[in-house]
Design a protein around this motif. Structure first.
Motif, PDB file in Angstrom:
ATOM      1  N   VAL A   1       0.842  -1.201   0.000  1.00 42.84           N
ATOM      2  CA  VAL A   1       0.000   0.000   0.000  1.00 42.84           C
ATOM      3  C   VAL A   1       0.877   1.252   0.000  1.00 42.84           C
ATOM      4  CG1 VAL A   1      -1.716   1.322   1.319  1.00 42.84           C
ATOM      5  CG2 VAL A   1      -1.976  -1.157   1.038  1.00 42.84           C
ATOM      6  N   GLU A   2       1.909   1.276   0.848  1.00 43.81           N
ATOM      7  CA  GLU A   2       2.804   2.440   0.899  1.00 43.81           C
ATOM      8  C   GLU A   2       3.465   2.684  -0.453  1.00 43.81           C
ATOM      9  OE1 GLU A   2       5.518   1.670   4.109  1.00 43.81           O
ATOM     10  OE2 GLU A   2       3.906   1.748   5.599  1.00 43.81           O
ATOM     11  N   LEU A   3       3.953   1.624  -1.093  1.00 44.32           N
ATOM     12  CA  LEU A   3       4.608   1.767  -2.392  1.00 44.32           C
ATOM     13  C   LEU A   3       3.618   2.235  -3.462  1.00 44.32           C
ATOM     14  CD1 LEU A   3       7.137   1.488  -4.132  1.00 44.32           C
ATOM     15  CD2 LEU A   3       6.539  -0.926  -4.460  1.00 44.32           C
ATOM     16  N   ALA A   4       2.422   1.647  -3.467  1.00 37.95           N
ATOM     17  CA  ALA A   4       1.408   2.040  -4.455  1.00 37.95           C
ATOM     18  C   ALA A   4       1.032   3.510  -4.283  1.00 37.95           C
ATOM     19  CB  ALA A   4       0.169   1.156  -4.337  1.00 37.95           C
ATOM     20  N   MET A   5       0.883   3.968  -3.041  1.00 41.04           N
ATOM     21  CA  MET A   5       0.523   5.367  -2.811  1.00 41.04           C
ATOM     22  C   MET A   5       1.685   6.295  -3.178  1.00 41.04           C
ATOM     23  SD  MET A   5      -2.636   5.437  -2.018  1.00 41.04           S
ATOM     24  CE  MET A   5      -2.843   3.976  -3.044  1.00 41.04           C
ATOM     25  N   THR A   6       2.912   5.865  -2.952  1.00 39.17           N
ATOM     26  CA  THR A   6       4.074   6.672  -3.338  1.00 39.17           C
ATOM     27  C   THR A   6       4.170   6.787  -4.849  1.00 39.17           C
ATOM     28  OG1 THR A   6       5.282   6.055  -1.342  1.00 39.17           O
ATOM     29  CG2 THR A   6       6.599   6.818  -3.219  1.00 39.17           C
ATOM     30  N   LEU A   7       3.998   5.676  -5.552  1.00 38.47           N
ATOM     31  CA  LEU A   7       4.116   5.686  -7.007  1.00 38.47           C
ATOM     32  C   LEU A   7       2.940   6.393  -7.674  1.00 38.47           C
ATOM     33  CD1 LEU A   7       5.448   2.071  -7.616  1.00 38.47           C
ATOM     34  CD2 LEU A   7       6.742   4.209  -7.799  1.00 38.47           C
ATOM     35  N   ALA A   8       1.733   6.148  -7.205  1.00 36.88           N
ATOM     36  CA  ALA A   8       0.545   6.771  -7.810  1.00 36.88           C
ATOM     37  C   ALA A   8       0.415   8.231  -7.388  1.00 36.88           C
ATOM     38  CB  ALA A   8      -0.713   6.000  -7.429  1.00 36.88           C
ATOM     39  N   ALA A   9       0.833   8.524  -6.169  1.00 36.98           N
ATOM     40  CA  ALA A   9       0.780   9.880  -5.607  1.00 36.98           C
ATOM     41  C   ALA A   9      -0.564  10.567  -5.861  1.00 36.98           C
ATOM     42  CB  ALA A   9       1.933  10.716  -6.159  1.00 36.98           C
ATOM     43  N   PRO A  10      -1.675   9.940  -5.438  1.00 36.54           N
ATOM     44  CA  PRO A  10      -2.985  10.563  -5.663  1.00 36.54           C
ATOM     45  C   PRO A  10      -3.100  11.890  -4.926  1.00 36.54           C
ATOM     46  CG  PRO A  10      -3.181   8.693  -4.167  1.00 36.54           C
ATOM     47  CD  PRO A  10      -1.766   8.717  -4.655  1.00 36.54           C
ATOM     48  N   VAL A  11      -3.754  12.843  -5.572  1.00 41.34           N
ATOM     49  CA  VAL A  11      -3.926  14.179  -4.988  1.00 41.34           C
ATOM     50  C   VAL A  11      -5.419  14.503  -4.909  1.00 41.34           C
ATOM     51  CG1 VAL A  11      -1.681  15.019  -5.802  1.00 41.34           C
ATOM     52  CG2 VAL A  11      -3.700  15.288  -7.250  1.00 41.34           C
TER      53      VAL A  11
ATOM     54  N   GLY B   1     -10.955  -2.693  -0.828  1.00 40.95           N
ATOM     55  CA  GLY B   1     -10.584  -1.283  -0.823  1.00 40.95           C
ATOM     56  C   GLY B   1      -9.155  -1.061  -0.380  1.00 40.95           C
ATOM     57  N   ASN B   2      -8.340  -2.091  -0.486  1.00 43.09           N
ATOM     58  CA  ASN B   2      -6.955  -2.066  -0.019  1.00 43.09           C
ATOM     59  C   ASN B   2      -6.161  -0.885  -0.567  1.00 43.09           C
ATOM     60  OD1 ASN B   2      -4.903  -3.346   1.519  1.00 43.09           O
ATOM     61  ND2 ASN B   2      -4.036  -4.198  -0.341  1.00 43.09           N
ATOM     62  N   LEU B   3      -6.341  -0.543  -1.831  1.00 43.26           N
ATOM     63  CA  LEU B   3      -5.654   0.608  -2.429  1.00 43.26           C
ATOM     64  C   LEU B   3      -6.609   1.783  -2.637  1.00 43.26           C
ATOM     65  CD1 LEU B   3      -3.467  -1.292  -5.040  1.00 43.26           C
ATOM     66  CD2 LEU B   3      -2.791  -0.460  -2.777  1.00 43.26           C
ATOM     67  N   ALA B   4      -7.876   1.489  -2.876  1.00 40.45           N
ATOM     68  CA  ALA B   4      -8.859   2.543  -3.124  1.00 40.45           C
ATOM     69  C   ALA B   4      -9.035   3.451  -1.908  1.00 40.45           C
ATOM     70  CB  ALA B   4     -10.202   1.928  -3.515  1.00 40.45           C
ATOM     71  N   LEU B   5      -9.125   2.877  -0.730  1.00 39.56           N
ATOM     72  CA  LEU B   5      -9.402   3.685   0.455  1.00 39.56           C
ATOM     73  C   LEU B   5      -8.221   4.554   0.883  1.00 39.56           C
ATOM     74  CD1 LEU B   5     -11.753   1.232   2.323  1.00 39.56           C
ATOM     75  CD2 LEU B   5     -12.340   3.310   1.063  1.00 39.56           C
ATOM     76  N   PRO B   6      -6.986   4.088   0.796  1.00 34.76           N
ATOM     77  CA  PRO B   6      -5.872   5.005   1.058  1.00 34.76           C
ATOM     78  C   PRO B   6      -5.819   6.157   0.045  1.00 34.76           C
ATOM     79  CG  PRO B   6      -5.132   2.753   1.330  1.00 34.76           C
ATOM     80  CD  PRO B   6      -6.518   2.698   0.735  1.00 34.76           C
ATOM     81  N   ALA B   7      -6.167   5.889  -1.224  1.00 36.26           N
ATOM     82  CA  ALA B   7      -6.218   6.959  -2.223  1.00 36.26           C
ATOM     83  C   ALA B   7      -7.327   7.954  -1.871  1.00 36.26           C
ATOM     84  CB  ALA B   7      -6.430   6.379  -3.619  1.00 36.26           C
ATOM     85  N   ALA B   8      -8.465   7.436  -1.432  1.00 36.48           N
ATOM     86  CA  ALA B   8      -9.575   8.304  -1.023  1.00 36.48           C
ATOM     87  C   ALA B   8      -9.190   9.143   0.195  1.00 36.48           C
ATOM     88  CB  ALA B   8     -10.817   7.470  -0.723  1.00 36.48           C
ATOM     89  N   ALA B   9      -8.404   8.564   1.095  1.00 38.21           N
ATOM     90  CA  ALA B   9      -7.954   9.300   2.282  1.00 38.21           C
ATOM     91  C   ALA B   9      -7.074  10.487   1.895  1.00 38.21           C
ATOM     92  CB  ALA B   9      -7.195   8.368   3.222  1.00 38.21           C
ATOM     93  N   ARG B  10      -6.449  10.407   0.731  1.00 43.29           N
ATOM     94  CA  ARG B  10      -5.611  11.508   0.227  1.00 43.29           C
ATOM     95  C   ARG B  10      -6.414  12.500  -0.605  1.00 43.29           C
ATOM     96  NH1 ARG B  10      -2.931   7.177   1.387  1.00 43.29           N
ATOM     97  NH2 ARG B  10      -0.744   7.170   1.957  1.00 43.29           N
ATOM     98  N   GLY B  11      -7.742  12.294  -0.672  1.00 39.87           N
ATOM     99  CA  GLY B  11      -8.614  13.236  -1.345  1.00 39.87           C
ATOM    100  C   GLY B  11      -8.954  12.899  -2.782  1.00 39.87           C
ATOM    101  N   ALA B  12      -8.463  11.763  -3.287  1.00 41.88           N
ATOM    102  CA  ALA B  12      -8.778  11.369  -4.660  1.00 41.88           C
ATOM    103  C   ALA B  12     -10.256  10.993  -4.768  1.00 41.88           C
ATOM    104  CB  ALA B  12      -7.901  10.192  -5.087  1.00 41.88           C
TER     105      ALA B  12
END
Length: 146
Positions: free
Chosen positions: A82-92, A105-116
């Motif tokens: 998850v950390e690597l995916a969020m670093t590489l995708a860098a959702p804003v 929601g393993n990757l979807a929810l951390p992206a949503a937490a970043r406002g995506a």
């Protein structure tokens, strides 16, 4: 909710009868199964046929599963993923993100937490239901479709 209390892998084996009903592992087989799993660093949950939700990691932000859908069972490795995916995708904030095969929601929810603005898609109806529940419980805005 049952906390696995485990920093590595946790596996719940669900045995089903011919009509789909939960069936327990024979009592005489359980100790040997647990010992074999422990030697490999895996906590085996055999005594839980109720499908009580499992926390997939420590803390309030852990995803939850009933164990009937695919999950990353190695929790340490999953955190790294998850950390690597969020670093590489860098959702804003405001960016549209499509998560295919989103599962819980393993990757979807951390992206949503970043406002995506996240849409998660999966073929597994149970996974989508659990992803929606995880989003609700964590207070994250995301759309999940089957």
């Amino acid at each position: 909710m049952r906390d696995t209390g485990w920093d590595g892998a946790a596996v719940r084996l669900l045995f089903r009868g011919s009509q789909g009903e939960p069936v327990g592992l024979p009592a005489e087989a359980a100790p040997a199964a647990r010992d074999a799993a422990a030697k490999r660093g895996i906590k085996l949950l055999l005594d839980d046929t109720r499908g009580e939700p499992l926390a997939l990691g420590p803390g309030q932000d852990a995803l939850v599963t009933t164990g009937e859908t695919f999950t990353q069972v190695n929790l340490r490795q999953n955190r790294t993923l998850v950390e690597l995916a969020m670093t590489l995708a860098a959702p804003v904030p405001g960016e549209e993100v499509l998560d295919l095969c989103c599962g819980l929601g393993n990757l979807a929810l951390p992206a949503a937490a970043r406002g995506a603005l996240v849409t998660g898609v999966d073929l597994d109806e149970q996974a989508i239901g659990q992803a929606r529940e995880n989003a609700r419980r964590l207070g994250r805005e995301a759309t999940f479709v089957h």
